[in-house]
Design an enzyme around this catalytic site. Structure first.
Site: not given
Ligand code: SIN
Length: 341
Positions: A24, A38, A104-105, A177, A298
């Site tokens: 992103t 997007y 971010t994923d 995240k 466990e």
């Molecule tokens: C992001 O970057 O926030 C989502 C898409 C990705 O991880 O490439």
């Protein structure tokens, strides 16, 4: 040697290479209010750098487009290529630090992979954005500025791979995240973030006590692939079909993301025990997200010959198990690694 500790502090700037991988932070949307829906990975590294002219005040910056992907497509092969490139660059005397722009994923996973495989104490900082560059209040430019400032700083040397998001500094091992879309998504709950970036300066308050980077036993320099390790999710009424299919497909290791403290439902335990007897390494992790998965808690790991994941979440346990399997197939050695890294 790094001569600048923060913006404008010295007459000679540190050399920072930005390796762009997509996400992103390199994304664009149809309108300024498009903050979801997007397209990720559309803008190249030179445009990312040009959008933040302030970078030139904190570092002598070079850019390199390593990949241009949304990070859900990040693969083991991407990681091996990236780690080799980072190691090659950091071996150069004229590179003081690296920034990696990333979706971010899976950013936390790439960060932890590099934390275990980079052979240098020089700063490596991962950064992303929760909003594309076309959005009102896009977070990419300030995140990139902070990441470059951090990678150029003396303070970041020897701290392991870092994540700079939302004015905060996190350790690769522990950050995750936590929100699908808000700019404060990256957190290190309970174990705590390492510090802040404020007023053109990084402030550290904690360090990770786990071994990382130049102090690990992992060497990916000769590797083109990693052992197949997959994750099986625990839930009420769990169906063992996914586990059995993964083992049949050749998994060398399984991370069981169990409920609670890594508990094993009877329907899945049978398959895990059978897989272990075939030589598949089993790591008990938890879907909860916080806390230690207790060895012999466990489940009787000694008797089952399983490994407990300590505080690693399932996606990071997968990374450590893949690398561990490149060194050993002994569950005791692998358990030691889970308490070391
Ligand atoms: C992001 O970057 O926030 C989502 C898409 C990705 O991880 O490439």
């Amino acid at each position: 040697m790094l001569l600048s500790s923060y913006a404008g502090a010295a007459d000679k700037l540190a050399h920072v290479t930005i390796l762009a991988t997509g996400g992103t932070i390199a994304g664009s949307g149809a309108t300024s209010t498009t903050t979801v829906g997007y397209t990720a990975a559309t803008v190249g590294v030179e445009r990312l750098i040009a959008a933040v002219p302030e970078l030139a005040k904190v570092a002598d910056v070079k850019g390199e487009q390593v990949f241009q992907i949304a990070s859900e497509n990040m693969s083991n092969e991407h990681w091996l290529k990236l780690a080799k490139r980072v190691n090659a660059l950091l071996a150069q005397p004229d590179v003081d630090g690296i920034v990696i722009t990333h979706g971010t994923d899976t950013l936390e996973e790439t960060a932890y992979f590099l934390d275990l495989t980079v052979k240098s104490k020089k700063p490596v900082v991962l950064v992303g954005a929760m909003r594309p560059g076309t959005a009102l209040s896009a977070d990419g430019p300030i995140n990139l500025y902070n990441a470059v400032l951090l990678a150029a700083s003396q303070e970041a040397i020897g701290k392991g791979v870092l994540v700079a998001m939302n004015d905060q500094i996190h350790a690769a091992r522990d950050v995750t995240k936590t929100n699908t879309s808000t700019p404060d998504s990256f957190k290190t709950p309970e174990l705590g973030m390492l510090g802040y970036i404020q007023g053109n300066k990084p402030y550290f308050y904690h360090v990770s006590s786990r071994k990382n980077t130049a102090d690990t036993e992992f060497d990916i320099s000769q590797l083109d692939t990693l052992p197949q390790v997959d994750i099986v999710y625990g839930y009420a009424n769990v169906n063992p079909v996914a586990l059995n299919a993964l083992v049949a497909s050749g998994a060398k290791g399984i991370i069981h993301a169990g409920v609670g403290d890594g508990s094993l439902a009877n329907s899945v335990k049978t398959g895990l025990v059978a897989a272990r007897k075939q030589g598949v390494l089993i790591v008990r992790s938890s879907r909860v997200g916080q806390g230690i998965v207790a060895r012999n808690g466990e489940a009787n790991d000694d008797e089952l010959d399983f490994v407990a994941s300590d505080t690693l979440n399932p996606q990071k346990a997968r990374i450590l198990l893949m690398l561990a399997l490149t060194k050993s197939s002994d569950s005791k050695q692998i358990q030691r690694m889970f308490y070391t890294y």
